[in-house]
Design an enzyme around this catalytic site. Structure first.
Site, PDB file in Angstrom:
ATOM      1  N   HIS A 118       0.808  -1.226   0.000  1.00  0.00           N
ATOM      2  CA  HIS A 118       0.000   0.000   0.000  1.00  0.00           C
ATOM      3  C   HIS A 118       0.836   1.268   0.000  1.00  0.00           C
ATOM      4  CE1 HIS A 118      -3.372  -2.645   1.888  1.00  0.00           C
ATOM      5  NE2 HIS A 118      -3.268  -2.804   0.596  1.00  0.00           N
ATOM      6  N   CYS A 149       5.894  20.093 -12.022  1.00  0.00           N
ATOM      7  CA  CYS A 149       4.746  20.276 -12.938  1.00  0.00           C
ATOM      8  C   CYS A 149       3.629  21.101 -12.334  1.00  0.00           C
ATOM      9  CB  CYS A 149       4.194  18.918 -13.373  1.00  0.00           C
ATOM     10  SG  CYS A 149       3.472  17.978 -12.018  1.00  0.00           S
TER      11      CYS A 149
HETATM   12  C1  BV8 Z   1      -8.098  -2.414  -5.224  1.00  0.00           C
HETATM   13  C2  BV8 Z   1      -2.993   2.923   2.500  1.00  0.00           C
HETATM   14  C3  BV8 Z   1      -8.877  -2.577  -7.477  1.00  0.00           C
HETATM   15  C4  BV8 Z   1      -3.649   4.249   2.780  1.00  0.00           C
HETATM   16  C5  BV8 Z   1      -4.757   1.231   2.646  1.00  0.00           C
HETATM   17  C6  BV8 Z   1     -13.220  -7.106  -2.905  1.00  0.00           C
HETATM   18  C7  BV8 Z   1     -14.255  -7.158  -2.008  1.00  0.00           C
HETATM   19  C8  BV8 Z   1     -14.658  -6.011  -1.306  1.00  0.00           C
HETATM   20  C9  BV8 Z   1     -14.003  -4.798  -1.511  1.00  0.00           C
HETATM   21  C10 BV8 Z   1     -12.976  -4.774  -2.387  1.00  0.00           C
HETATM   22  C11 BV8 Z   1     -12.578  -5.903  -3.097  1.00  0.00           C
HETATM   23  N1  BV8 Z   1     -11.538  -5.547  -3.899  1.00  0.00           N
HETATM   24  C12 BV8 Z   1     -11.273  -4.239  -3.723  1.00  0.00           C
HETATM   25  C13 BV8 Z   1     -12.130  -3.739  -2.798  1.00  0.00           C
HETATM   26  C14 BV8 Z   1     -12.226  -2.387  -2.301  1.00  0.00           C
HETATM   27  C15 BV8 Z   1     -11.204  -2.134  -1.196  1.00  0.00           C
HETATM   28  C16 BV8 Z   1     -11.433  -2.956   0.030  1.00  0.00           C
HETATM   29  O1  BV8 Z   1     -10.783  -3.980   0.252  1.00  0.00           O
HETATM   30  N2  BV8 Z   1     -12.324  -2.499   0.867  1.00  0.00           N
HETATM   31  C17 BV8 Z   1     -12.547  -3.168   2.147  1.00  0.00           C
HETATM   32  C18 BV8 Z   1     -12.773  -2.130   3.221  1.00  0.00           C
HETATM   33  C19 BV8 Z   1     -13.696  -4.135   1.998  1.00  0.00           C
HETATM   34  N3  BV8 Z   1      -9.862  -2.394  -1.703  1.00  0.00           N
HETATM   35  C20 BV8 Z   1      -9.265  -1.465  -2.471  1.00  0.00           C
HETATM   36  O2  BV8 Z   1      -9.809  -0.446  -2.810  1.00  0.00           O
HETATM   37  C21 BV8 Z   1      -7.834  -1.762  -2.900  1.00  0.00           C
HETATM   38  N4  BV8 Z   1      -7.712  -1.504  -4.318  1.00  0.00           N
HETATM   39  O3  BV8 Z   1      -8.461  -3.520  -4.937  1.00  0.00           O
HETATM   40  O4  BV8 Z   1      -8.089  -1.902  -6.529  1.00  0.00           O
HETATM   41  C22 BV8 Z   1     -10.339  -2.345  -7.125  1.00  0.00           C
HETATM   42  C23 BV8 Z   1     -10.777  -1.078  -6.766  1.00  0.00           C
HETATM   43  C24 BV8 Z   1     -12.141  -0.899  -6.449  1.00  0.00           C
HETATM   44  C25 BV8 Z   1     -13.027  -1.965  -6.477  1.00  0.00           C
HETATM   45  C26 BV8 Z   1     -12.573  -3.231  -6.833  1.00  0.00           C
HETATM   46  C27 BV8 Z   1     -11.209  -3.427  -7.157  1.00  0.00           C
HETATM   47  C28 BV8 Z   1      -6.869  -0.823  -2.192  1.00  0.00           C
HETATM   48  C29 BV8 Z   1      -6.794  -1.171  -0.735  1.00  0.00           C
HETATM   49  C30 BV8 Z   1      -5.656  -0.378  -0.079  1.00  0.00           C
HETATM   50  C31 BV8 Z   1      -6.232   0.772   0.726  1.00  0.00           C
HETATM   51  N5  BV8 Z   1      -5.150   1.480   1.430  1.00  0.00           N
HETATM   52  N6  BV8 Z   1      -3.722   1.872   3.220  1.00  0.00           N
HETATM   53  C32 BV8 Z   1      -3.465   4.689   4.190  1.00  0.00           C
HETATM   54  O5  BV8 Z   1      -2.935   3.924   5.008  1.00  0.00           O
HETATM   55  O6  BV8 Z   1      -3.823   5.857   4.494  1.00  0.00           O
HETATM   56  S1  BV8 Z   1      -5.544   0.026   3.522  1.00  0.00           S
HETATM   57  C33 BV8 Z   1      -5.322   0.359   5.155  1.00  0.00           C
HETATM   58  O7  BV8 Z   1      -6.344  -0.306   5.845  1.00  0.00           O
HETATM   59  C34 BV8 Z   1      -4.072  -0.210   5.698  1.00  0.00           C
HETATM   60  O8  BV8 Z   1      -2.985  -0.110   4.847  1.00  0.00           O
HETATM   61  C35 BV8 Z   1      -4.429  -1.630   5.977  1.00  0.00           C
HETATM   62  O9  BV8 Z   1      -4.161  -2.445   4.892  1.00  0.00           O
HETATM   63  C36 BV8 Z   1      -5.921  -1.568   6.137  1.00  0.00           C
HETATM   64  C37 BV8 Z   1      -6.278  -1.878   7.545  1.00  0.00           C
HETATM   65  O10 BV8 Z   1      -6.069  -3.229   7.644  1.00  0.00           O
HETATM   66  P1  BV8 Z   1      -5.132  -3.813   8.798  1.00  0.00           P
HETATM   67  O11 BV8 Z   1      -3.724  -3.518   8.499  1.00  0.00           O
HETATM   68  O12 BV8 Z   1      -5.547  -5.199   8.975  1.00  0.00           O
HETATM   69  O13 BV8 Z   1      -5.469  -2.961  10.059  1.00  0.00           O
HETATM   70  P2  BV8 Z   1      -6.793  -3.050  10.914  1.00  0.00           P
HETATM   71  O14 BV8 Z   1      -6.840  -1.824  11.746  1.00  0.00           O
HETATM   72  O15 BV8 Z   1      -7.948  -3.405  10.048  1.00  0.00           O
HETATM   73  O16 BV8 Z   1      -6.565  -4.320  11.858  1.00  0.00           O
HETATM   74  C38 BV8 Z   1      -5.506  -4.310  12.780  1.00  0.00           C
HETATM   75  C39 BV8 Z   1      -5.474  -5.689  13.384  1.00  0.00           C
HETATM   76  O17 BV8 Z   1      -4.388  -5.747  14.289  1.00  0.00           O
HETATM   77  C40 BV8 Z   1      -6.732  -6.014  14.190  1.00  0.00           C
HETATM   78  O18 BV8 Z   1      -7.165  -7.313  13.830  1.00  0.00           O
HETATM   79  C41 BV8 Z   1      -6.243  -5.992  15.649  1.00  0.00           C
HETATM   80  O19 BV8 Z   1      -6.884  -6.989  16.428  1.00  0.00           O
HETATM   81  C42 BV8 Z   1      -4.802  -6.338  15.501  1.00  0.00           C
HETATM   82  N7  BV8 Z   1      -3.915  -5.802  16.532  1.00  0.00           N
HETATM   83  C43 BV8 Z   1      -4.001  -4.613  17.191  1.00  0.00           C
HETATM   84  N8  BV8 Z   1      -2.936  -4.497  18.031  1.00  0.00           N
HETATM   85  C44 BV8 Z   1      -2.188  -5.625  17.877  1.00  0.00           C
HETATM   86  C45 BV8 Z   1      -2.810  -6.456  16.924  1.00  0.00           C
HETATM   87  N9  BV8 Z   1      -2.298  -7.644  16.553  1.00  0.00           N
HETATM   88  C46 BV8 Z   1      -1.154  -8.041  17.147  1.00  0.00           C
HETATM   89  N10 BV8 Z   1      -0.496  -7.297  18.066  1.00  0.00           N
HETATM   90  C47 BV8 Z   1      -0.993  -6.093  18.458  1.00  0.00           C
HETATM   91  N11 BV8 Z   1      -0.322  -5.380  19.385  1.00  0.00           N
END
Ligand code: BV8
Length: 248
Positions: A118, A149
């Site tokens: 990402h 640009c």
């Molecule tokens: C794309 C950068 C083509 C920006 C980020 C299929 C189905 C449904 C939706 C989609 C799909 N395909 C595409 C999509 C749309 C979308 C998507 O997935 N939406 C989700 C919400 C359903 N995906 C996209 O748009 C991707 N592009 O596929 O392009 C396309 C486009 C449109 C439609 C179709 C296809 C682009 C996705 C990238 C987005 N950018 N980041 C920024 O950071 O500002 S994502 C961002 O959120 C992060 O980078 C990270 O990846 C994500 C959060 O996820 P996690 O890292 O898992 O973090 P989270 O907070 O969720 O969880 C933390 C975990 O840690 C928890 O479980 C917690 O319990 C645990 N934890 C906490 N503390 C600890 C711990 N574990 C261990 N130790 C600890 N101490």
């Protein structure tokens, strides 16, 4: 502390892949995507801010959100979980580290090769031509303009609705499909296509290990699940693996 069957499998593994998410940086004080944001940002949903639409509608707001996150990261350090993973390239014949995080902490902790699915919010580029800009003049009001640009500058991260860097995604998929062991560390496994990587691995016979504070959508697929902080699990696991791989 660890099941002997897991240690035996890891000691014999050739190709190990780790996918990290925001949870691996939580113990460094960086809020995860699902944590409530603090201060003025608590009123915003990150998934609404991390989009091209939000930047088009309010470039100043989105630019300031990333400036706030850059400051958080600049004031923080990698934690023991990051440093443990920095030792893994020496523990396995083939090791691939894939991250969803944009904080650059795996590089900072010592991993030389990191697949940043990402992007990295410390890297700034212009909207029009992708010129990467190392320094810029902070202006009040709009985000700075590209010196080459003149178009607006933005963080070099992948927003929701944007496609991932092709090379990074292809390399990540290939590594996941040939993994003997796949670790999912600190990810809710909700964001696609990253969340499909562990499934690609398991469907081709990889052992799946989850390290997460709580159960996730992956837990039912996992052969081993450790529901504890990654900074607590990874260092002792690394020590035990190192003693098996390099008995003194
Ligand atoms: C794309 C950068 C083509 C920006 C980020 C299929 C189905 C449904 C939706 C989609 C799909 N395909 C595409 C999509 C749309 C979308 C998507 O997935 N939406 C989700 C919400 C359903 N995906 C996209 O748009 C991707 N592009 O596929 O392009 C396309 C486009 C449109 C439609 C179709 C296809 C682009 C996705 C990238 C987005 N950018 N980041 C920024 O950071 O500002 S994502 C961002 O959120 C992060 O980078 C990270 O990846 C994500 C959060 O996820 P996690 O890292 O898992 O973090 P989270 O907070 O969720 O969880 C933390 C975990 O840690 C928890 O479980 C917690 O319990 C645990 N934890 C906490 N503390 C600890 C711990 N574990 C261990 N130790 C600890 N101490």
């Amino acid at each position: 502390m660890f099941p002997p069957s897991l240690i035996d499998k890891l000691a014999a593994a050739h190709r190990v892949v780790v996918l990290t998410g925001a949870g691996v940086s939580a113990e460094s004080g960086i809020p995860t995507f699902r944590d409530a944001q603090t201060g003025i940002w608590s009123q915003y949903d990150p998934e609404q801010l991390a989009t091209p639409q939000a930047f088009r509608q309010n470039p100043k707001l989105v630019w300031e959100w990333y400036a706030w996150r850059r400051e958080l990261i600049d004031g923080a350090q990698p934690n023991p979980g990051h440093y443990a993973l920095a030792e893994w390239p020496d523990l396995f014949p083939s090791f691939t580290l894939i991250t969803q995080n944009v904080d650059g902490f795996h590089h900072l902790a010592g991993n030389k090769e990191v697949i940043e699915l990402h992007g990295n919010l410390q890297r700034i580029k212009c909207v029009e031509n992708g010129h990467v800009i190392p320094h810029w003049q902070e202006l009040s009001g709009q985000p700075p303009a590209c010196p080459h640009c003149g178009t607006l500058l933005r963080p070099d991260v992948v927003w929701f609705g944007e496609t991932l860097p092709t090379r990074a995604l292809i390399t990540a998929v290939e590594a996941s499909r040939t993994a003997d062991v796949f670790f999912a560390v600190g990810t809710s496994a909700l964001v696609q296509p990253a969340a499909s990587l562990p499934v690609e691995a398991v469907e081709r016979g990889a052992l799946l290990v989850e390290i997460n504070l709580q159960p996730t959508a992956l837990t039912s697929w996992a052969d081993f699940a450790f529901h504890a902080p990654s900074g607590t699990i990874l260092p002792p696991l690394t020590r035990e693996l190192a003693s098996r791989r390099h008995p003194s």
